[in-house]
Design an enzyme around this catalytic site. Structure first.
Site, short mmCIF file in Angstrom:
data_model
loop_
_atom_site.label_atom_id
_atom_site.label_comp_id
_atom_site.label_asym_id
_atom_site.label_seq_id
_atom_site.Cartn_x
_atom_site.Cartn_y
_atom_site.Cartn_z
N ASP A 220 38.13 35.76 14.21
CA ASP A 220 38.90 34.70 14.90
C ASP A 220 40.38 34.67 14.51
O ASP A 220 41.06 33.70 14.81
CB ASP A 220 38.24 33.33 14.68
CG ASP A 220 38.71 32.62 13.42
OD1 ASP A 220 38.96 33.29 12.41
OD2 ASP A 220 38.83 31.39 13.48
N GLU A 221 40.85 35.72 13.87
CA GLU A 221 42.17 35.63 13.26
C GLU A 221 42.89 36.98 13.32
O GLU A 221 42.29 38.01 13.03
CB GLU A 221 41.94 35.25 11.80
CG GLU A 221 43.11 34.87 11.01
CD GLU A 221 42.72 34.65 9.55
OE1 GLU A 221 43.64 34.57 8.75
OE2 GLU A 221 41.53 34.57 9.21
N ASP B 11 44.84 31.95 14.94
CA ASP B 11 43.54 31.64 14.34
C ASP B 11 42.83 30.60 15.22
O ASP B 11 43.38 29.52 15.47
CB ASP B 11 43.76 31.10 12.92
CG ASP B 11 42.47 30.90 12.14
OD1 ASP B 11 42.41 31.35 10.99
OD2 ASP B 11 41.53 30.29 12.69
P1 TTP Z 1 37.99 29.95 9.82
O1 TTP Z 1 39.09 30.39 10.73
O2 TTP Z 1 38.26 29.91 8.35
O3 TTP Z 1 37.49 28.51 10.23
P2 TTP Z 1 37.32 27.83 11.64
O4 TTP Z 1 37.79 28.72 12.74
O5 TTP Z 1 35.89 27.39 11.80
O6 TTP Z 1 38.21 26.54 11.56
P3 TTP Z 1 39.80 26.41 11.54
O7 TTP Z 1 40.35 27.80 11.65
O8 TTP Z 1 40.13 25.56 12.74
O9 TTP Z 1 40.13 25.73 10.25
O10 TTP Z 1 36.74 30.89 10.02
C1 TTP Z 1 36.35 31.41 11.28
C2 TTP Z 1 34.85 31.44 11.42
O11 TTP Z 1 34.29 32.23 10.38
C3 TTP Z 1 34.22 30.07 11.30
O12 TTP Z 1 34.15 29.38 12.55
C4 TTP Z 1 32.88 30.39 10.73
C5 TTP Z 1 33.06 31.68 9.93
N1 TTP Z 1 33.09 31.37 8.49
C6 TTP Z 1 31.91 31.46 7.76
O13 TTP Z 1 30.85 31.81 8.30
N2 TTP Z 1 31.95 31.13 6.42
C7 TTP Z 1 33.08 30.72 5.77
O14 TTP Z 1 33.07 30.43 4.57
C8 TTP Z 1 34.30 30.66 6.54
C9 TTP Z 1 35.59 30.20 5.87
C10 TTP Z 1 34.25 30.98 7.88
MG MG Z 2 39.70 29.64 12.62
#
Ligand code: TTP
Ligand code: MG
Length: 404
Positions: free
Chosen positions: A109-110, A15
């Site tokens: 991203d995952e 992730d």
């Molecule tokens: P995440 O992987 O949940 O968050 P992140 O990568 O920003 O942070 P981390 O993993 O380090 O905790 O989500 C990936 C992307 O998806 C995030 O950068 C933005 C988008 N996203 C949204 O647009 N709305 C949301 O509610 C979430 C959770 C994510």
């Molecule tokens: Mg992330």
């Protein structure tokens, strides 16, 4: 008779860290180290994500923008650029694909990777995760967190534990021990309401859930309770299910000596196309989009892509497109250090219900299958078609347009 013990699987969950915010920082390095919020600019918008600096002020995804600005008034706010994030996502997923075809994307991203069959080539789970993290950082500038375990549930929890840039390995046999002290909010399928209810009854950790009976959890959580109890004990048999359409098959190589002449570039492109065509046929897929990638000596990376009306999987068709894309790069006068090609927008092939199948294409597919058969007997490059790399005549019509 001794009972056969199944070899444990190796699953990696990856992730990206603060994904949208990290991309914004890469594109505008003056934002580095600052609290940054990505989200719509109107008052009714919500936060997409926040940099780790902004998270210290309590800003998080899905929070109303008004509240986020109140908590962190000095934050820089930028609106999301989804196309840009998709480009990075594409690049990161193509790195995952180098280590296993079993990649299941959960979002941009995952992803889950099943690398059980990749050990002979790339090492154990920890080694593979370390290599993926290094490739992602070197090639994109992003950091990614990884969890390595014997199943999806544990791998996902593990990747989140030491963010950012984390790497957590849970060896086979230690699953329940790893989970036991964790707060029950980390349980999949236990939302805030259920967590409140369980806490009121004295359950605090995942270990507390593991220690109770499935019947008791079914009483408390409904039918889902039985699954929760198994998960809390570290048991999860769900397979990694690769999403064919989201996948791409690519090949690339960095050359020891920079390439400057067209025949050398074409030879390099052909070598990569051969690898890709072989994999497409072996995996029984074909794709609509061909992407060619060149990296120059100063490390600038250029890509050109073309979407076709019909999917292809054979060397000749892919190479013809790749060759036609080459003139659209301004490569003359550059020293080229890396040449790559990828086929994406994949589907299971061949198309069953094609009304008027193209006999030429069918023939090429058969030929490719034959090449693959010969290659597997005589080693790679058993058959190479030199005619494919004859110099390209200068294009009389403008070259294909590119997306980027
Ligand atoms: P995440 O992987 O949940 O968050 P992140 O990568 O920003 O942070 P981390 O993993 O380090 O905790 O989500 C990936 C992307 O998806 C995030 O950068 C933005 C988008 N996203 C949204 O647009 N709305 C949301 O509610 C979430 C959770 C994510
Ligand atoms: Mg992330």
């Amino acid at each position: 008779m001794p009972t056969a013990i199944a070899t444990p699987r190796t699953i990696i969950h990856l992730d990206l860290d603060a994904f949208y915010a990290a991309v914004e920082v890469l594109d505008n390095p003056s934002l580095k180290g600052k609290p940054l919020i990505v989200g719509g600019l109107s008052n009714r918008s919500v936060v997409s994500t926040a940099s780790y600096e902004a998270r210290k002020f309590g800003v998080h995804s899905a929070m109303p923008m008004v509240e986020a600005r109140r908590r962190c008034p000095m934050a820089v706010v930028v609106s999301p650029r989804h196309e840009r994030y998709a480009e990075f996502s594409h690049q990161v997923f193509s790195i995952f694909q180098r280590f296993t075809p079993l990649v299941e994307g959960l979002s941009l991203d995952e992803a889950f990777l099943d690398v059980t069959q990749s050990h002979a080539l790339f090492g154990d789970g920890a080694t593979i995760a370390t290599q993926i993290k290094a490739c992602v950082h070197r090639e994109t500038g992003l950091t990614i967190s990884a969890g390595v375990a014997t199943n999806k549930f544990i791998a996902k929890i593990a990747s989140d534990l030491r963010k950012p840039d984390g790497l957590v390995i849970v060896p086979a046999g230690t699953e329940a021990q790893f989970l036991a002290p964790l707060a029950l909010e980390r349980m999949w399928g236990v939302g805030p309401v259920a967590a409140q209810k369980l806490k009121a009854l004295g359950y605090r950790t995942i270990g507390d859930l593991a220690g109770t009976t499935p019947q008791r959890l079914a009483q408390l959580l409904g039918s889902w309770g039985v699954a929760v109890q198994a998960l809390a004990n570290g048991l999860d048999e769900r397979p990694v299910e690769p999403d064919v359409a989201a996948k791409s098959i690519g090949g690339e190589e960095t050359y020891e000596h920079d390439l400057t002449a067209e025949p050398d570039l074409l030879r390099a492109l052909l070598a990569q196309t051969e690898r890709v065509a072989r994999r497409l046929v072996n995996e029984g897929v074909e794709g609509y989009t061909i992407t060619v990638k060149l990296k120059y000596a100063d490390f600038t990376l250029k890509t050109r892509r073309k979407k076709l009306d019909l999917p292809v999987a054979d060397l000749d068709s892919i190479f013809a497109v790749a060759k036609s894309l080459l003139p659209t790069f301004a490569w003359q006068g550059q020293r080229v250090r890396l040449v790559g090609i990828a086929v994406s927008d994949l589907q299971e092939g061949p198309v069953q219900a094609q009304l008027f199948p193209d006999p030429q294409q069918e023939k090429r597919k058969k030929l490719q299958q034959l090449v693959n058969a010969v290659d597997s007997r005589f080693g790679e490059g058993g058959l190479t078609r030199a005619t494919l790399i004859e110099p390209t005549p200068p294009p009389r019509t403008p070259g294909p347009t590119s997306k980027r």
